[in-house]
Design an enzyme around this catalytic site. Structure first.
Site, PDB file in Angstrom:
ATOM      1  N   ARG A  74       0.854  -1.194   0.000  1.00 30.92           N
ATOM      2  CA  ARG A  74       0.000   0.000   0.000  1.00 30.92           C
ATOM      3  C   ARG A  74       0.886   1.238   0.000  1.00 30.92           C
ATOM      4  NH1 ARG A  74      -3.219  -0.642   4.879  1.00 30.92           N
ATOM      5  NH2 ARG A  74      -4.386  -2.144   3.635  1.00 30.92           N
ATOM      6  N   ARG A 144      -1.092   6.420   9.681  1.00 28.90           N
ATOM      7  CA  ARG A 144      -1.163   5.924   8.314  1.00 28.90           C
ATOM      8  C   ARG A 144      -1.529   7.041   7.333  1.00 28.90           C
ATOM      9  NH1 ARG A 144      -3.515  -0.254   8.790  1.00 28.90           N
ATOM     10  NH2 ARG A 144      -2.077  -0.972  10.410  1.00 28.90           N
ATOM     11  N   LYS A 208      -2.462   0.779  15.231  1.00 26.88           N
ATOM     12  CA  LYS A 208      -2.553   1.681  14.081  1.00 26.88           C
ATOM     13  C   LYS A 208      -3.272   2.969  14.457  1.00 26.88           C
ATOM     14  CE  LYS A 208      -6.598  -0.864  12.407  1.00 26.88           C
ATOM     15  NZ  LYS A 208      -7.092  -1.738  11.336  1.00 26.88           N
ATOM     16  N   CYS A 433      -7.022 -11.625   1.544  1.00 29.49           N
ATOM     17  CA  CYS A 433      -6.940 -11.159   2.922  1.00 29.49           C
ATOM     18  C   CYS A 433      -7.013 -12.329   3.890  1.00 29.49           C
ATOM     19  CB  CYS A 433      -8.067 -10.175   3.228  1.00 29.49           C
ATOM     20  SG  CYS A 433      -8.019  -9.583   4.940  1.00 29.49           S
ATOM     21  N   CYS A 472     -14.820  -9.258   7.205  1.00 32.21           N
ATOM     22  CA  CYS A 472     -14.593  -9.522   8.624  1.00 32.21           C
ATOM     23  C   CYS A 472     -14.909  -8.258   9.409  1.00 32.21           C
ATOM     24  CB  CYS A 472     -13.148  -9.980   8.868  1.00 32.21           C
ATOM     25  SG  CYS A 472     -11.954  -8.625   8.945  1.00 32.21           S
ATOM     26  N   CYS A 476     -12.479  -2.433   7.401  1.00 35.34           N
ATOM     27  CA  CYS A 476     -11.713  -1.625   6.453  1.00 35.34           C
ATOM     28  C   CYS A 476     -12.585  -0.764   5.553  1.00 35.34           C
ATOM     29  CB  CYS A 476     -10.807  -2.518   5.613  1.00 35.34           C
ATOM     30  SG  CYS A 476      -9.478  -3.286   6.569  1.00 35.34           S
TER      31      CYS A 476
END
Length: 563
Positions: A74, A144, A208, A433, A472, A476
């Site tokens: 990424r 991030r 994160k 993933c 999940c 995201c």
């Protein structure tokens, strides 16, 4: 009382020599396509994850082969803005060095590559470096990619907000030279330990950290879902400061009520010159107060819940050396993108292209990747990736409009989408993933066809509904802030969440658990029928679900999300 044992990642970070670990040695090893368990955690700080093709796992196991390991990388692209020249470099890398031969736009305004063999990682990172791009801190326990409203209309305000997104991203990068040494062959610099990570320290953050800059009335960056958000306050089109919000985050764990998604709290107004002070203050409080024992409870949202809003706010003000002012009045509205052509105050035109699932690839009859390449060859403005996984061809002169439009049309990049489809996103999920329990990107277009048909059947096709799907509960695609959220529970089975509002300032809540497509569509059909007959003027679907008591509203996530 004995000291609690820290999460294993804390020891890995401490012993990593500032994120070096044994990554270099693992990169040179030809014995396996994988990295060691410890290095798999450290490489995230360098911008990539180890994955394998789950569709092929059983077949390869039967052949006594290791999983087909590859990597997802990424990039860090603050505010999602890149030049056409950079795009051509990005496209060349995707075509020559990845097995997916595609570029995927993410829900955080950047792009990622899938299907990278280990042997190509260094070549890709060096290729990005030549384009003045990198993948530093795109993943890992650090700040991030910083999002920013792409705002193609008010160019002056967008430019000011975008500059802050870049400043925040650059200032809060890790200072370690590990990335430069391992991937760019730079010599190791001799520095004192105190100089290495002035903000992060030796163990970085507990988890994160996500940041966004919003420009009202748009909330396309879903500012309240971020750990730290800056809502631009303008006066006559000029930025005068930000309302700071903190403590948002989408991830949770199925069946564990101590975990929950949360929207950020409003802390108050700050002046532009104090922005960096407050950003550092929030991050260092999280660094020092965050949970380093249980990673499931280590995000900033839990730090604020566990220590209390007032105590957290007081500590942030103490470290910043400045007090928050009262929040300024702002209006938070639409989270969608403006599709098609819009004209900005600078008299330039901007074309927003809908990219299904964010996947830019040459499909049969729809060569999207080739089309983007052709656009990059002649475009004189910039490209802006959106947090809805779309792309804006920004800054087009009147004289260039027809050529840009013709190229886009010839390559399947100009499509009509329903209002709900245009507001909806999905994560990658299977087959790559490792956390995915169910499909998302591959299944979502088919699912949205059925949602569109249901809305048409009940006469509400014109009403945009925010629908999001993830494989999940890590969230995201920000499913817990969707009016209809679908979160994978098992192959073909999802939890159905309802009750978030259209603007993104209220979470949804579990409505039905572990159900398949037929049950999901039956539930939505009944709800759409009720909505069509009983909605108030301008009432959105999420608000209808709460008003009609289909679902209780989530006011306090810690108390209400599971209650």
């Amino acid at each position: 009382m004995s000291e609690q044992k820290l999460a294993i990642n804390e020891y890995l970070k401490t012993d990593s020599d500032y994120l070096r670990g044994t990554i270099k040695e693992g990169l040179d090893s030809q014995v396996t396509g994988a990295f060691s368990d410890g290095d798999q955690q450290l490489i995230k700080f360098h911008g990539f994850y180890q994955q394998d093709d789950r569709d092929l796992r059983n077949e390869r196991k039967a052949q006594k082969l290791e999983p087909l390991y590859s990597f997802m990388l990424r990039a860090r692209v603050p505010g999602g803005v890149c030049t056409p020249e950079q795009w051509l470099g990005v496209d060349k890398i995707a075509t020559e060095l990845t097995s997916s031969n595609s570029i995927r736009l993410t829900t955080r305004q950047t792009f990622q590559y899938h299907g990278i063999p280990k042997r190509n990682l260094k070549t890709i990172i060096q290729g990005l470096d030549r384009e003045a791009l990198d993948s530093i801190a795109a993943c890992g326990d650090v700040n991030r990619n910083v999002m920013c409203n792409p705002n193609p209309v008010e160019s002056r305000l967008h430019a000011q907000a975008f500059e802050w997104a870049k400043k925040l991203s650059d200032h809060l990068l890790p200072h370690t030279q590990a990335y430069a040494e391992i991937w760019l062959d730079k010599e190791k610099l001799l520095t004192t330990e105190d100089e290495v990570e002035p903000v992060y320290g030796k163990t970085y953050l507990p988890r994160k950290f996500k940041m966004a800059v919003a420009v009202p009335p748009d909330n396309d960056v879903d500012v309240y879902t971020n750990d730290l958000g800056f809502i631009a306050v303008a006066d006559n089109g000029e930025l005068v400061g930000f309302n700071l919000v903190a403590g948002g985050g989408m991830g949770s764990t199925h069946g564990e009520v101590e975990t929950f998604p949360r929207l950020a709290d409003d802390f108050g107004f700050i002046k532009p010159e104090d922005t960096m002070k407050f950003a550092e203050a929030v991050m260092t409080v999280q660094r020092d107060w965050g949970n380093r024992v249980n990673r499931k409870r280590s995000r900033l949202k839990y730090t604020i819940v566990d220590h209390g809003f007032d105590a957290f706010k007081a500590e942030v003000e103490k470290r910043a050396g400045v007090k928050f002012e009262a929040p300024r009045d702002v209006t938070i509205g639409d989270r969608g993108d403006r599709y098609g052509w819009v004209k900005g105050v600078d008299e330039k035109w901007h074309l927003t292209l809908f990219i299904e699932g964010g996947r830019i690839i040459d499909y049969p009859g729809k060569p999207l990747q080739t089309g983007m390449r052709e656009l990059a060859k002649i475009h004189k403005g910039d490209f802006r990736m959106t947090s809805n996984q779309n792309i804006i061809i920004a800054g087009v002169a009147e004289s260039d409009k027809s050529q840009i439009e013709q190229i886009a049309a010839n390559h399947g990049l100009l499509v009509d989408v329903s209002p709900s489809r245009g507001h909806s996103i999905a994560c990658v999920a299977l087959p790559t993933c490792p956390l995915a329990m169910a499909e998302a990107e591959r299944y979502f277009p088919e699912f949205m066809d059925k949602v569109d048909a249901l809305q048409a059947r009940h006469g509400i096709a014109e009403q945009p509904i925010v629908v999001r799907m993830t494989g999940c509960p890590n969230g995201c695609a920000r499913p817990f802030a969707a009016e209809i959220g679908l979160v994978g529970k098992a192959p073909g089975r999802y939890n159905l969440y309802l009750g978030a509002n259209f603007e993104g300032t209220r979470l949804n809540k579990l409505y039905r658990e572990n159900i398949q497509e037929a049950e999901i569509l039956a539930e939505l059909g009944a709800l759409f029928e009720g909505y069509a007959g009983q909605r108030l003027t301008d009432e959105t679907f999420g608000n209808y679900c709460v008003r009609s008591e289909v679902i209780k509203p989530v006011i306090d996530a810690a108390r209400d999300f599971h209650g």
